[in-house]
Design a protein around this motif. Structure first.
Motif, PDB file in Angstrom:
ATOM      1  N   LEU A  29       0.829  -1.209   0.000  1.00  0.00           N
ATOM      2  CA  LEU A  29       0.000   0.000   0.000  1.00  0.00           C
ATOM      3  C   LEU A  29       0.860   1.253   0.000  1.00  0.00           C
ATOM      4  N   THR A  35      -3.476   6.787  -2.818  1.00  0.00           N
ATOM      5  CA  THR A  35      -4.388   5.737  -3.267  1.00  0.00           C
ATOM      6  C   THR A  35      -4.843   6.038  -4.692  1.00  0.00           C
ATOM      7  N   ALA A  39      -9.343   2.715  -6.843  1.00  0.00           N
ATOM      8  CA  ALA A  39      -8.444   1.618  -6.501  1.00  0.00           C
ATOM      9  C   ALA A  39      -9.244   0.390  -6.068  1.00  0.00           C
ATOM     10  N   ALA A  41      -8.867  -3.688  -4.845  1.00  0.00           N
ATOM     11  CA  ALA A  41      -7.991  -4.746  -4.337  1.00  0.00           C
ATOM     12  C   ALA A  41      -8.779  -6.037  -4.196  1.00  0.00           C
ATOM     13  N   MET A  55      -7.017  -1.764   4.013  1.00  0.00           N
ATOM     14  CA  MET A  55      -7.234  -1.328   2.629  1.00  0.00           C
ATOM     15  C   MET A  55      -8.448  -0.410   2.541  1.00  0.00           C
ATOM     16  N   TRP A  60      -9.451   2.069  -0.550  1.00  0.00           N
ATOM     17  CA  TRP A  60      -9.543   1.057  -1.593  1.00  0.00           C
ATOM     18  C   TRP A  60     -10.916   0.392  -1.555  1.00  0.00           C
ATOM     19  N   ARG A  61     -11.427   0.034  -2.722  1.00  0.00           N
ATOM     20  CA  ARG A  61     -12.545  -0.903  -2.812  1.00  0.00           C
ATOM     21  C   ARG A  61     -11.962  -2.306  -2.703  1.00  0.00           C
ATOM     22  N   VAL A  62     -12.614  -3.186  -1.962  1.00  0.00           N
ATOM     23  CA  VAL A  62     -12.023  -4.499  -1.687  1.00  0.00           C
ATOM     24  C   VAL A  62     -13.031  -5.604  -1.961  1.00  0.00           C
ATOM     25  N   ARG A 103      -5.998  -3.639  -8.917  1.00  0.00           N
ATOM     26  CA  ARG A 103      -4.645  -3.076  -8.890  1.00  0.00           C
ATOM     27  C   ARG A 103      -3.744  -3.769  -7.877  1.00  0.00           C
TER      28      ARG A 103
END
Length: 199
Positions: A29, A35, A39, A41, A55, A60-62, A103
C-alpha cells in the motif's frame, strides 16, 4: 460446515482479532503512494479481515474472498470505515476470477493452502490479470516448513519462487525460517517467503 469445525475457526479468529495488518500489505500500500483513483484490491483468503480493514481505511474498494463462512461473518461484524466499499465472496480462492481493474492482489498466508496445480493456475491468473504497476503481496511457504508434505498444500524452494516472480519488480522478497507457534498455539517450524512484487 460441522459444529466442531465452526467452533475451531471461531477460536482461531478470536486469537487473531487484534493483530495489525501484515507488513507485506502495508509495504504494498505504501508503495502505491497516494491511493489510485477507483483503486480495487482483491484479498484472497481474507480471514476475519485484518488486512481488509486497512485497505478500506485507505480508500480502496475491496473484494474479500474466503471459503469459511465464519471468516466473512467476522469481517462483516467489524467496524468498517465510513463509505467502505466491501464485497465479500464465499468461495475457495483458487476458484475466483480476478475482477476487472484490480490493482492489488493480497493473499496473506493463504495461497499455499492450494494444491500445486491450483496454486500455479491461480498465480498465472494473478500475473495475467494485474495491470502494469499492479502489485501482489503475500506469503508463500518453503520446503523446510514443518507442514511440508501435507496434502493439498504448495511449498516452493527459493529458486522456484523466484522463477514464478521472474519479470516482476521485487519490492520485498524476504526468506524467514524460525521456530514458533501457530495462532492456535501449536509449535511449528516456519519457512516463509514474504513477497511484494510489482508488475
Amino acid at each position: 460446515m460441522t459444529k466442531d469445525k465452526s467452533a475451531s475457526w471461531a477460536a482461531y479468529y478470536d486469537k487473531l482479532r487484534d493483530r495489525p495488518p501484515r507488513r507485506t500489505l502495508l509495504a504494498a500500500l505504501d508503495a502505491f503512494g497516494e491511493t489510485p483513483p477507483d483503486a480495487l484490491a482483491l484479498d484472497l483468503g481474507c480471514g476475519d479481515g485484518r488486512d481488509v480493514i486497512e485497505m478500506l481505511r485507505r480508500g480502496w474498494r475491496v473484494v474479500a474472498v474466503d471459503s469459511e463462512p465464519a471468516a466473512l461473518a467476522r469481517l462483516q461484524e467489524r467496524p468498517l470505515p465510513p463509505d467502505a466499499a466491501l464485497t465479500p465472496v464465499l468461495a475457495r480462492l483458487e476458484e475466483v476470477p480476478l475482477p476487472l481493474g484490480v490493482r492489488l492482489v493480497n493473499s496473506s498466508f493463504a495461497m499455499p493452502l492450494c494444491e500445486p496445480d491450483a496454486f500455479r493456475a491461480l498465480w498465472d491468473r494473478i500475473r495475467e490479470g494485474l495491470p502494469a504497476g499492479g502489485r501482489f503481496s503475500g506469503q508463500w511457504y518453503g520446503p523446510k516448513d514443518s507442514w511440508f508434505g501435507r496434502p493439498g498444500m504448495t511449498f516452493l524452494g527459493r529458486d522456484e519462487a523466484l522463477a514464478l516472480l521472474d519479470g516482476m519488480h521485487l519490492e520485498m522478497f524476504e526468506e524467514e525460517e524460525d521456530d514458533g507457534v501457530t495462532p492456535r498455539g501449536t509449535a511449528k517450524h516456519w519457512h516463509i517467503f514474504h513477497i511484494v512484487a510489482r508488475k
